[in-house]
Design an enzyme around this catalytic site. Structure first.
Site: not given
Lengths: 591, 75
Positions: A228, A232, A379-381, A442-443
């Site tokens: 995680h 950042y 989300h992470f794209h 996913r995956r």
């Protein structure tokens, strides 16, 4: 004389340029794998075996999430320290050494990943989230270790610059860009302890055959301890660009230096003790611990919302200085035709949307509904794939002239590129989120099943697939335009008419910030205490339940003949005994 | 190396028409935008209830059945 970065710091400009080019190479290969996956998953064009999908996915994840982002940010951080401290690095050979180590680490990691496409025994199709039970070739882990050590040494380089500067300026505040670099680096040091432990104590020995098994939950937890906060590590340099570059490009000043410092201190403190929110569905971690991780995660919204306020206020200051008026009319006064501005502003806008889907992920019960679905990929794209990547690409148009001394090849192509990225990601990510709500996993190479169809309340799966493929195609086109600009700029001749190497001034400066904000030791200590609170009990209970190396290894016979194995088992039993003692003590204290 | 935001060379339309200092700057536009974002978040939060909880079976948390969403109690 135009006072560009390369004129002030010619030696450093070469390192920064090398770091940028390394990151772009990773972006090119990773991006290519992105479109291959997009077409394969949606079923539009499948030219490879579905088993190879996971090798492609691994290369896409590792090259973009680790290599592209981190190479770019070490370049930005080196620029930030040298520029804001106004001094060259202490020893350029050391700077080249950590860069070289990162390159070596990347190459060693890439070899087993790419070997996955061949018939050789070697492979590492373990995805970016490389925890057990998936096992890669030892070279994969070894390369990652070298890469991370390279980033640690880069941090040492930035700290050395600051220490040397402090000797000469004992009473001055840390310049804001350097402050951001130092707090981010401290966070990275704490965060990478998790992945270092996971690799060196468990995954690498396991992959080498020194130990027979590992405790999968332990390696997962240690991965997310790092997994995680690493987000950042990508995001902080993007934030730095929003704080120190965007206000200037907007024509104004940074609204508040103290607020910016508070934000970075909060990220130092709160980034690490949150990793368990990636494990809400993992059995074996008590819900109380998950609840603590959720609380910490929700606190992390605070610095992001502070950033939204400060950055928008700084843009508004620029817009009003440029003649903007009204409640929303000032938006029109912003320099939307400047690709550096437009890219960063659109990236920030996407990040606002990502904030919402992130809140959904962070909520424990709602997470159950989207966990391991395509929603998370959407989300992470938005976060790393747009807030970070689009910001990096936009500031590249500012940095390239600085580190090459050459004018940008085409500002119009650059503007088209950032807009195309935004549009492409809107299609792709929106459809991924919606797909996740339908339960599409996913995956997965072929997310379609016989005798079962995902039901959409609005639209259809075919429509979602079309959006994803269209978005992926636009993103690929955007990448092509980006690389055309990078190559075109590199081929340009040197120019004397370039913007100076300057960053934004502040409306409310460092003198308004309480002195305690610059006390890095204090914030690091608090960060470590929070990590101990959040992680010691979960880790001890995981070890108590499953053993350090999983259930099997406790019966492993001690063989004196095999020196290495003997040494290893002795170490293991010592650590296990120490863990058990600690558990006994804690049990004694709590009862 | 920080400096006043005068001429921005990467910014061909940069028309710096006035200097606004710390005390004169009133970020009302920021309040408006952040306010809109907040309203969007609130709307999405309510919308989520319909998409997720009413569209799916009850969520089980720690053995406690959450039946408020559907109004049904499961055995």
């Amino acid at each position: 004389m135009t006072n560009t970065y390369i004129e002030s710091f010619p030696a450093e400009a070469k390192v920064v340029r090398a770091a940028f080019y390394s990151s772009f190479l990773a972006l090119a290969i990773g991006g290519l794998f992105g479109i291959i996956q997009t077409l394969h998953r949606t079923g539009y064009y499948r030219f490879m075996d579905s088993a190879d999908y996971y090798t492609v996915l691994t290369a896409h994840g590792v090259l973009l999430a680790i290599t592209f982002t981190i190479f770019f940010l070490v370049g930005v951080f080196t620029w930030a320290t040298t520029t804001s401290l106004d001094r060259p690095v202490e020893d350029i050979r050391f700077t080249w050494a950590w860069y070289g180590l990162m390159v070596l680490g990347t190459v060693l990691t890439a070899i087993p990943i790419f070997a996955g496409f061949t018939d050789s025994e070697m492979s590492a199709s373990v995805l970016f989230t490389f925890y057990a039970p998936l096992q890669g070739h030892p070279l994969f882990y070894f390369g990652l270790v070298l890469f991370v050590v390279g980033t640690w040494l880069a941090g040492v380089d930035w700290f050395r610059s600051w220490w040397a500067w402090k000797q000469e300026h004992p009473d001055e505040r840390i310049p804001l860009p350097t402050f951001m670099v130092l707090t981010t680096t401290l966070m990275w040091y704490i965060a990478t302890l998790g992945v270092a432990a996971a690799i060196l104590l468990f995954l690498l020995p396991w992959s080498l055959g020194l130990v027979e098994s590992v405790n999968p939950l332990l390696t997962r937890t240690l991965f997310w301890f790092f997994g995680h906060p690493v987000v950042y590590f990508w995001l902080m340099p993007a934030y730095m660009m929003w704080y120190v570059l965007l206000p200037k490009i907007s024509g104004g000043k940074l609204f508040s230096d103290p607020l910016a410092r508070v934000v970075f201190v909060l990220f130092l403190i709160l980034s690490v003790p949150t990793g368990i929110h990636h494990q809400y569905l993992d059995p074996g971690i008590a819900e109380g611990f998950k609840f603590i991780a959720m609380t910490n995660t929700m606190f992390l919204l605070l610095p992001s919302l502070l950033t939204a306020f400060t950055v928008v206020a700084s843009m508004e200051h620029g817009a009003r200085q440029r003649g903007g008026t009204g409640y929303l009319g000032w938006l029109k006064a912003l320099p939307w035709r400047d690709p550096v501005f437009a890219g960063m502003a659109l990236a920030g806008l996407m990040f606002a949307a990502a904030g919402f889907s992130g809140m959904i992920n962070a909520g424990m019960n709602i997470n159950y509904l989207v966990h391991n679905t395509f929603w998370v990929v959407g989300h992470f794209h938005l976060t790393v794939g747009t807030a970070v990547a689009l910001t990096f690409m936009a500031v590249t148009y500012w940095f390239l002239p600085q580190v090459t001394g050459k004018a940008l090849w085409s500002r119009s192509v650059a503007l088209g590129q950032v807009v195309l990225w935004f549009v492409g990601m809107t299609f792709m990510s929106n459809a991924m989120h919606r797909g996740g709500l339908l339960g599409i996993p996913r995956r997965t190479a072929e997310p379609q099943y016989e005798g079962f169809e995902f039901e959409a309340a609005v639209g259809s799966v075919g429509e979602l697939d079309a959006q994803i493929a269209l978005g992926g195609a636009l993103l690929t086109l955007s990448l092509v335009l980006f690389f055309a600009n990078v190559v075109g700029t590199a081929l340009n001749s040197r120019s004397d008419d370039l913007p100076a190497n300057e960053y934004a001034d502040t409306l409310s400066g460092p003198s308004d910030a309480p002195l305690v904000l610059d006390n890095l030791k204090l914030w690091t200590a608090i960060a470590i205490v929070l990590v101990i609170f959040a992680y010691s009990f979960p880790l001890l209970s995981i070890i108590e339940r499953g053993g350090l190396f999983g259930p099997e290894l406790t019966e492993l016979p001690v063989s004196i003949g095999l020196g290495l194995e003997y040494l290893w088992v002795t170490t293991v039993s010592t650590v296990t005994a120490a863990g058990e003692t600690a558990i006994t003590i804690i049990a004694g204290v709590s009862s | 190396m920080s400096q006043t935001a005068e001429h921005e060379a990467s910014n061909e339309t940069s028309e710096h028409v006035r200097e606004i200092g710390h005390d004169e700057f009133d970020p009302i536009g920021t309040l408006t935008l952040i306010g809109i974002y907040f309203l969007i978040l609130v709307f999405l939060w309510f919308f989520m209830y319909f998409v997720e909880f009413l569209g799916n079976d009850p969520t089980v948390v720690s053995g406690t059945l959450v039946f408020l969403a559907t109004g049904e109690r499961l055995a």
